[in-house]
Write an enzyme that holds these catalytic residues in place. Structure first.
Site, PDB file in Angstrom:
ATOM      1  N   THR A 192      -0.548   6.842   5.824  1.00 47.11           N
ATOM      2  CA  THR A 192      -1.030   5.339   5.724  1.00 47.11           C
ATOM      3  C   THR A 192      -1.497   4.867   6.823  1.00 47.11           C
ATOM      4  O   THR A 192      -1.712   5.941   8.053  1.00 47.11           O
ATOM      5  CB  THR A 192       0.015   4.458   5.035  1.00 47.11           C
ATOM      6  N   ASN A 193      -1.499   3.671   7.169  1.00 42.84           N
ATOM      7  CA  ASN A 193      -1.996   3.187   8.704  1.00 42.84           C
ATOM      8  C   ASN A 193      -1.307   1.801   8.689  1.00 42.84           C
ATOM      9  O   ASN A 193      -0.397   1.491   7.967  1.00 42.84           O
ATOM     10  CB  ASN A 193      -3.592   3.021   8.622  1.00 42.84           C
ATOM     11  N   LYS A 194      -1.517   1.179   9.939  1.00 45.33           N
ATOM     12  CA  LYS A 194      -0.567   0.000  10.297  1.00 45.33           C
ATOM     13  C   LYS A 194      -1.164  -1.465   9.528  1.00 45.33           C
ATOM     14  O   LYS A 194      -0.654  -2.187   9.853  1.00 45.33           O
ATOM     15  CB  LYS A 194      -0.518   0.107  11.919  1.00 45.33           C
TER      16      LYS A 194
END
Ligand SMILES: Cc1cc2nc3c(=O)[nH]c(=O)nc-3n(C[C@H](O)[C@H](O)[C@H](O)COP(=O)(O)O)c2cc1C
Length: 401
Positions: A211-213
């Site tokens: 995933t990412n931030k």
């Protein structure tokens, strides 16, 4: 911060229900959002709370008696009805609902309602049997038929200790309802806008994912700002951290392919899409239905394949497409090349290395890039305000298409 309630004139009607303590919180929240709140208390409500409590929170005189010679209200008994942008009655007793439904005007609140031309929101609060009584149901049906918005009541524990349908809508939700109601004739009314938000999660095995931030805050701010300006909003969200906003359709997704599927279906109805979600560019080639074990290996690699570039692959005649570019290098150059390659109407570029803004933050600082290469630098401000800056630039595009 200038928001949709800034300087709006709100009449808060408070009636004689035990739930009227919640009206204090509502008054406080409306004032914190910049509204000018004039409270009208019925005689019964003053058995529960004092006018001083509302005056302390709203910093404005409270109307308590239609015939008080010292009150502004006595001089112009329909003055508040004329100046109000909206009237909210919370809590609304069965008695006041019955009076309004029958066109009565025997106190300051019902007189104001009878004279009002502005939108009216009523949040009933009462014992469940009182609410279910056909008399109350008929009265409520009459109010709805006259265009009055009835919010709630909600099901839950009542003051009597019984469980039933009679709890007042929460002050927080009422603030959203007031905002949405006031915005319904805004400059985006009649427009259908799809907004994506959050970071997608690409599963590797049952416990791991890529995933990412992205928190989803920018997309959610865009969705609420568009809603507050009258748009019909569909929010496609890959965020689990944020509360589902009211007044819009929210579709929850996890992976980039789910997001693509949902957007492909929904886009048929839309006038515009704002792709604020951080969609993973890569996804594991294979998903393992059992958890990968360490098995003594020092190194491990998984093969990734490209995901579909959603905004580049969505097209429909006259659709306005606004993309986001989260960049660590050459912000403007990369943004400009994306606007061409994905045939966008605008791109919003943000520098992900800026520690004070962007991912997870409540503020943002962006550059808005136009197809002709013009770049507008928008300074740091709350994401809701950034959202309005973006929407301001989207509106003229509807006329050009
Ligand atoms: C302790 C107490 C709590 C009450 N709570 C409610 C209530 O939640 N909802 C309601 O419709 N009436 C409630 N009532 C009855 C109203 O106060 C009563 O019907 C009154 O006439 C309402 O006047 P108003 O509509 O002018 O404020 C309550 C009465 C008492 C004594």
């Amino acid at each position: 911060m200038k928001g949709p309630l800034t300087n709006k004139r709100i009449v808060l009607g408070v009636t004689g229900s035990i739930a009227c303590y919640k009206a204090l919180e509502l008054a406080s929240k409306l004032v914190q959002n910049g509204a000018l709140v004039d409270t009208i208390m019925t005689k019964s409500s003053q058995e529960f709370l004092t006018p001083l409590a509302f005056k302390s929170l709203t910093h404005r005189d409270v109307v308590t008696n239609m015939y008080d010679i010292n009150s502004q209200f006595a001089i112009n008994h329909v003055g508040l009805a004329e100046s109000a942008d909206i009237i909210v009655i919370a809590p609304a007793t069965a008695n006041t609902i019955a009076k309004i439904s029958n066109g009565m005007s025997d106190d300051s609140l019902t007189t104001t309602v009878l004279a009002a031309k502005c939108p009216i929101v009523i949040a009933p609060a009462m014992d469940g049997n009182m609410f279910d009584n056909p008399a109350t149901q008929n009265n409520i049906a009459t109010l709805i038929s006259r265009g009055i918005f009835i919010s709630g009541p909600e099901y839950g524990r009542l003051a009597s200790g019984l469980i039933g349908n009679g709890r007042m809508t929460s002050p927080k939700n009422l603030v959203n309802i007031v905002t949405t109601t006031l915005g319904s004739n805004g400059d985006l009314s009649g427009k259908k806008i799809l907004i994506s938000a959050g970071g997608t999660a690409e599963p590797i095995d049952p416990v791991r994912f890529i995933t990412n931030k992205s928190s989803g805050k920018m997309g959610y701010s865009l969705a609420t700002a568009a809603r507050d300006r009258g748009a019909t909003v569909t929010l496609v969200s890959a965020s689990n951290m944020l509360e589902t906003p009211i007044g819009m359709q929210t579709k929850k997704v996890k992976t980039s392919s789910e997001m693509y599927d949902v957007i492909s279906k929904e886009i048929i109805e839309m006038d515009a899409i704002i792709m604020a979600a951080a969609v993973s560019d890569w996804t594991p080639e294979k998903y393992s239905s059992s958890k990968y074990k360490k098995n003594g290996t020092e190194n491990w690699s998984i093969d990734l394949i490209k995901t579909t570039d959603i905004i580049a692959n969505i097209s429909k005649p006259n659709l306005i497409k606004i993309g986001f570019a989260a960049e660590s290098d050459n912000l403007i150059e990369n943004g400009k090349s994306k606007i061409q390659s994905k045939s966008l109407d605008l791109i919003v570029a943000n520098d992900i290395l800026d520690k004070n803004n962007g991912f997870e933050s409540d503020t943002n600082k962006v550059s808005i890039i136009h197809p002709n290469g013009d770049v507008e630098a928008i300074p740091t401000m709350p994401k809701y305000e950034i959202a309005n800056e973006i929407l301001d630039r989207m509106i003229p595009l509807f006329n050009k298409k």
